[in-house]
Design a protein around this motif. Structure first.
Motif, short mmCIF file in Angstrom:
data_model
loop_
_atom_site.label_atom_id
_atom_site.label_comp_id
_atom_site.label_asym_id
_atom_site.label_seq_id
_atom_site.Cartn_x
_atom_site.Cartn_y
_atom_site.Cartn_z
N ALA A 239 1.24 -1.23 0.06
CA ALA A 239 0.01 -0.22 -0.06
C ALA A 239 0.69 1.39 0.21
O ALA A 239 1.06 1.70 -0.66
CB ALA A 239 -0.83 0.36 0.98
N LEU A 240 1.95 0.73 0.55
CA LEU A 240 2.55 2.71 0.83
C LEU A 240 3.45 2.73 -0.42
O LEU A 240 3.49 3.62 -0.99
CB LEU A 240 3.90 2.45 2.39
CG LEU A 240 2.95 1.99 3.20
CD1 LEU A 240 4.13 1.96 4.31
CD2 LEU A 240 2.13 3.46 3.20
N GLU A 241 3.25 1.17 -1.15
CA GLU A 241 4.96 1.46 -2.08
C GLU A 241 3.55 1.98 -3.59
O GLU A 241 4.31 2.69 -4.53
CB GLU A 241 5.00 0.17 -2.66
CG GLU A 241 6.31 -0.04 -1.81
CD GLU A 241 6.81 -1.80 -1.84
OE1 GLU A 241 5.61 -1.97 -2.94
OE2 GLU A 241 7.47 -2.10 -2.05
N ARG A 242 2.39 2.22 -3.13
CA ARG A 242 1.19 2.58 -4.50
C ARG A 242 1.54 3.73 -3.98
O ARG A 242 -0.36 4.57 -4.54
CB ARG A 242 0.13 1.07 -4.30
CG ARG A 242 0.44 -0.17 -4.85
CD ARG A 242 -0.55 -1.01 -5.74
NE ARG A 242 -0.31 -2.28 -5.64
CZ ARG A 242 -0.34 -2.72 -6.37
NH1 ARG A 242 -1.00 -1.15 -7.93
NH2 ARG A 242 -0.29 -3.13 -7.23
N GLY A 243 1.45 4.25 -3.01
CA GLY A 243 0.99 5.92 -2.21
C GLY A 243 -0.05 6.43 -1.89
O GLY A 243 -0.66 6.77 -1.52
N PHE A 244 -0.69 5.31 -0.58
CA PHE A 244 -1.48 4.96 0.31
C PHE A 244 -0.96 6.14 1.09
O PHE A 244 0.22 6.39 1.41
CB PHE A 244 -1.23 3.46 1.10
CG PHE A 244 -2.29 3.66 2.34
CD1 PHE A 244 -3.48 3.09 1.82
CD2 PHE A 244 -1.95 4.12 3.32
CE1 PHE A 244 -4.94 3.66 2.89
CE2 PHE A 244 -3.41 3.29 4.36
CZ PHE A 244 -4.50 3.57 4.56
N PRO B 240 -6.33 12.40 4.73
CA PRO B 240 -6.63 12.98 6.40
C PRO B 240 -6.81 10.72 7.24
O PRO B 240 -6.04 10.61 7.84
CB PRO B 240 -7.46 13.61 7.22
CG PRO B 240 -7.47 14.40 5.37
CD PRO B 240 -7.36 13.55 4.57
N PHE B 241 -8.01 10.45 6.43
CA PHE B 241 -8.14 9.11 6.60
C PHE B 241 -7.08 7.99 7.20
O PHE B 241 -6.52 7.04 7.35
CB PHE B 241 -9.64 8.94 6.12
CG PHE B 241 -10.17 6.90 6.97
CD1 PHE B 241 -10.70 7.59 8.49
CD2 PHE B 241 -9.89 6.34 6.63
CE1 PHE B 241 -11.18 6.55 8.85
CE2 PHE B 241 -10.32 4.85 6.89
CZ PHE B 241 -10.79 5.11 8.03
N ASP B 242 -6.64 8.09 5.78
CA ASP B 242 -6.06 6.84 5.18
C ASP B 242 -4.63 7.37 6.19
O ASP B 242 -3.87 6.28 6.56
CB ASP B 242 -5.12 7.15 3.22
CG ASP B 242 -6.45 6.43 3.05
OD1 ASP B 242 -7.50 5.86 3.21
OD2 ASP B 242 -6.50 6.57 1.76
N THR B 243 -4.32 8.39 6.09
CA THR B 243 -2.94 8.45 6.90
C THR B 243 -3.22 8.51 8.73
O THR B 243 -1.87 7.78 9.01
CB THR B 243 -2.34 10.41 7.15
OG1 THR B 243 -2.59 10.62 5.71
CG2 THR B 243 -1.41 10.67 8.10
N ARG C 262 -0.80 5.35 10.81
CA ARG C 262 -0.41 6.06 11.92
C ARG C 262 -0.64 4.43 13.11
O ARG C 262 0.12 4.53 13.80
CB ARG C 262 -0.80 6.75 12.03
CG ARG C 262 -0.31 7.32 13.25
CD ARG C 262 -0.05 9.31 14.29
NE ARG C 262 0.66 9.12 14.75
CZ ARG C 262 2.09 9.32 15.21
NH1 ARG C 262 2.23 9.32 14.63
NH2 ARG C 262 2.05 10.00 16.66
N MET C 263 -2.31 4.07 13.25
CA MET C 263 -2.71 2.99 13.42
C MET C 263 -1.93 1.72 13.21
O MET C 263 -0.91 1.28 14.38
CB MET C 263 -4.13 3.10 13.69
CG MET C 263 -4.87 4.09 13.91
SD MET C 263 -6.37 4.43 13.78
CE MET C 263 -6.47 3.32 15.28
#
Length: 391
Positions: free
Chosen positions: A16-21, A25-28, A32-33
């Motif tokens: 997900a991070l590699e794809r730009g997740f 704000p909700f995704d962020t 973080r969680m």
């Protein structure tokens, strides 16, 4: 530990991070969680659903993975779903290469980055070779509080033989001679003669003992013509080449104390080289950035934050020359705090240019061979290569 031993949920998070997740704000908050280890089933289900949708978009779209997006201040463009791709200015603190056919937007891409970087860095050098694209930016940059100086080639005050501050004259002489041999296309046997006479001039003028009274190009030409050393053909080749330089730009190289490259690096300047013979363009470039690179390397500047961004538009004639002078500069520029952006219309450039430019941008090309060359240089897969010519 290999990736096979990583838990499936962690693999999903990495993908997900590699794809730009993390764009909204909700995704962020979910990211973080997960990072804190307090995510529940709702957060993991949201992440899995997001990755599933991203895979579907990629399957039906171009065979390119959506680039990872960071919280950087610089907007690098937009991904296929319209979201902004942000990056840090340091991403351009390395050589960049752009290849696209005429009318594909190379200059607009340069404008896009210039307007952002001009307010973030100290120095900006814009070189016009075949058109006058950068001088027109002056009133627009002024609205941002940026003072752009438009400088014609004939207005420059340079001394090729001037040794940069705090550097060894003997070492600089060797580097300068190599550059002159390549730019002026002199025979290799002329290098020893040219280096010997240049060192003799430095000794005569006291430069080897710390004097700041430097010889000028005309005095080097006269010393070579009067010399009895070396091969006669080499002497004749050096004198003929220097005569052309002095006849073409007599007002530029007449100064005993010219502008220091480190001083010029503090300003935003649009260099107008339109209408100047390509060999003279290459010589002027070396007269400006060779002392800058040499002095920074000599002073041990390494991994510095970018404080100078150089843009060369329509640089095909420079990138296509086989003398290697530009490739040498590109090889030495990394880590010195200088970003370099080269734009060309075709992939018909020396292999060293493609090998030494870290960032590559590919636009619409005019022939299939350009796609093949750039695809190989960028390490694209077979599916990506087949997609390019028809899209």
């Amino acid at each position: 530990m290999g990736r096979d031993h990583i838990p499936e949920r962690v693999k999903l998070h990495i993908e997900a991070l590699e794809r730009g997740f993390g764009e909204n704000p909700f995704d962020t908050a979910v990211d973080r969680m997960i990072g804190l280890g307090i995510a529940g089933d709702m957060e993991w289900n949201h992440l899995e659903s997001w990755v599933h949708r991203a895979r579907i978009r990629e399957a039906y779209g171009p065979p390119f993975r959506t680039p990872a997006k960071t919280r950087g201040r610089l907007i690098g463009g937009h991904c296929q779903d319209g979201r902004r791709i942000r990056c840090r200015p340091q991403a351009f603190n390395r050589p960049c290469f752009t290849s696209a056919a005429s009318g594909s937007g190379k200059t607009i891409k340069s404008y896009f980055l210039i307007f952002q970087l001009a307010c973030m860095i100290r120095g900006l050098w814009l070189f016009d070779f075949r058109k006058r694209e950068f001088g027109i930016l002056r009133p627009y940059l002024a609205r941002l509080g940026v003072d752009l100086i438009v400088l014609a080639a004939q207005e420059m005050r340079l001394n090729l033989l001037q040794v940069p501050r705090l550097t060894d004259p003997r070492s600089y002489a060797a580097v300068l001679v190599d550059a002159l041999i390549g730019v002026l296309k002199l025979p290799m046997q002329a290098s020893k003669l040219l280096l010997y006479i240049l060192l003799e001039l430095y000794r005569e003028f006291g430069v080897l003992n710390g004097s700041s009274r430097f010889p000028v190009l005309a005095e080097l030409r006269d010393a070579v013509a009067a010399s009895t050393h070396g091969h006669p053909e080499s002497r004749r080749a050096i004198v003929d080449s220097l005569n052309v330089v002095l006849a073409t730009l007599p007002e530029v190289f007449q100064w005993r104390i010219g502008w220091e490259a480190e001083d010029l690096a503090k300003y935003k300047i649009a260099f107008d080289f339109y209408g100047v013979f390509v060999t003279m363009q290459n010589l002027l470039l070396n007269a400006i950035w060779l002392p800058l690179m040499f002095s920074r390397i000599q002073l041990g500047v390494s991994n510095a934050a970018m404080n100078l961004y150089i843009v060369c538009d329509e640089a095909a004639r420079l990138c296509g020359t086989a003398d290697g002078s530009l490739a040498d500069v590109i090889g030495a520029i990394r880590g010195t705090g200088v970003g370099l952006d080269l734009s060309v219309q075709s992939a018909d450039v020396t292999r060293a240019i493609l090998s030494k430019t870290s960032n590559k941008f590919l636009g619409r090309c005019a022939c299939a061979n350009d796609y093949d060359v750039l695809a190989a240089a960028m390490g694209l897969t077979g599916g990506q290569r087949r997609w390019l010519p028809t899209h």
